[in-house]
Design a protein around this motif. Sequence first.
Motif, PDB file in Angstrom:
ATOM      1  N   LYS A 104     -21.258   5.172 -14.828  1.00 36.48           N
ATOM      2  CA  LYS A 104     -21.141   6.600 -15.098  1.00 36.48           C
ATOM      3  C   LYS A 104     -21.997   7.334 -14.084  1.00 36.48           C
ATOM      4  O   LYS A 104     -23.174   7.011 -13.912  1.00 36.48           O
ATOM      5  CB  LYS A 104     -21.603   6.921 -16.517  1.00 36.48           C
ATOM      6  N   GLU A 131     -19.794  13.473 -10.396  1.00 33.82           N
ATOM      7  CA  GLU A 131     -18.734  13.531  -9.393  1.00 33.82           C
ATOM      8  C   GLU A 131     -19.310  13.978  -8.058  1.00 33.82           C
ATOM      9  O   GLU A 131     -20.416  14.509  -8.000  1.00 33.82           O
ATOM     10  CB  GLU A 131     -17.636  14.494  -9.846  1.00 33.82           C
ATOM     11  N   GLY A 132     -18.549  13.719  -6.989  1.00 34.75           N
ATOM     12  CA  GLY A 132     -18.977  14.182  -5.675  1.00 34.75           C
ATOM     13  C   GLY A 132     -19.094  13.074  -4.641  1.00 34.75           C
ATOM     14  O   GLY A 132     -19.316  13.361  -3.474  1.00 34.75           O
ATOM     15  N   ARG A 133     -18.955  11.816  -5.072  1.00 35.42           N
ATOM     16  CA  ARG A 133     -19.017  10.727  -4.106  1.00 35.42           C
ATOM     17  C   ARG A 133     -17.684  10.626  -3.373  1.00 35.42           C
ATOM     18  O   ARG A 133     -16.636  10.955  -3.920  1.00 35.42           O
ATOM     19  CB  ARG A 133     -19.280   9.387  -4.772  1.00 35.42           C
ATOM     20  N   GLU A 170     -14.515   8.616  -1.459  1.00 39.99           N
ATOM     21  CA  GLU A 170     -13.745   7.412  -1.778  1.00 39.99           C
ATOM     22  C   GLU A 170     -14.382   6.182  -1.134  1.00 39.99           C
ATOM     23  O   GLU A 170     -14.396   5.105  -1.732  1.00 39.99           O
ATOM     24  CB  GLU A 170     -12.290   7.570  -1.336  1.00 39.99           C
ATOM     25  N   LYS A 219     -17.325   5.113  -3.302  1.00 42.98           N
ATOM     26  CA  LYS A 219     -16.879   4.458  -4.536  1.00 42.98           C
ATOM     27  C   LYS A 219     -16.326   3.065  -4.252  1.00 42.98           C
ATOM     28  O   LYS A 219     -16.571   2.126  -5.021  1.00 42.98           O
ATOM     29  CB  LYS A 219     -15.854   5.332  -5.259  1.00 42.98           C
ATOM     30  N   GLU A 260     -16.657   6.197 -14.197  1.00 42.16           N
ATOM     31  CA  GLU A 260     -16.470   7.416 -14.983  1.00 42.16           C
ATOM     32  C   GLU A 260     -17.283   8.520 -14.317  1.00 42.16           C
ATOM     33  O   GLU A 260     -18.510   8.461 -14.304  1.00 42.16           O
ATOM     34  CB  GLU A 260     -16.923   7.211 -16.426  1.00 42.16           C
ATOM     35  N   GLU A 261     -16.588   9.486 -13.768  1.00 45.27           N
ATOM     36  CA  GLU A 261     -17.265  10.593 -13.105  1.00 45.27           C
ATOM     37  C   GLU A 261     -17.396  11.773 -14.060  1.00 45.27           C
ATOM     38  O   GLU A 261     -16.460  12.098 -14.785  1.00 45.27           O
ATOM     39  CB  GLU A 261     -16.492  11.027 -11.866  1.00 45.27           C
ATOM     40  N   SER A 306     -18.632  15.895 -14.471  1.00 49.49           N
ATOM     41  CA  SER A 306     -18.965  17.124 -13.761  1.00 49.49           C
ATOM     42  C   SER A 306     -20.379  17.545 -14.157  1.00 49.49           C
ATOM     43  O   SER A 306     -20.885  17.150 -15.206  1.00 49.49           O
ATOM     44  CB  SER A 306     -17.958  18.229 -14.090  1.00 49.49           C
TER      45      SER A 306
END
Length: 61
Positions: free
Chosen positions: A7, A10-12, A14, A17, A44-45, A47
Amino acid sequence: MPYVTVKMLEGRTEEQKKALVEKVTDAVTETTGASKEAVVVFIEEMSKNHYAVAGKRLSDN
């Protein structure tokens, strides 16, 4: 079959990841002896408005 859930905010990219999944899979196979094909990784991203520290959402900063 090992299942790993990561967990994170978000913001990474591809690429980041992809590298994360590869390294987590390698760590699980090295430490448990499971085959790579048996390792499942979930990302699991969240916000910033769904994540809070010390009573304040990160999006409120």
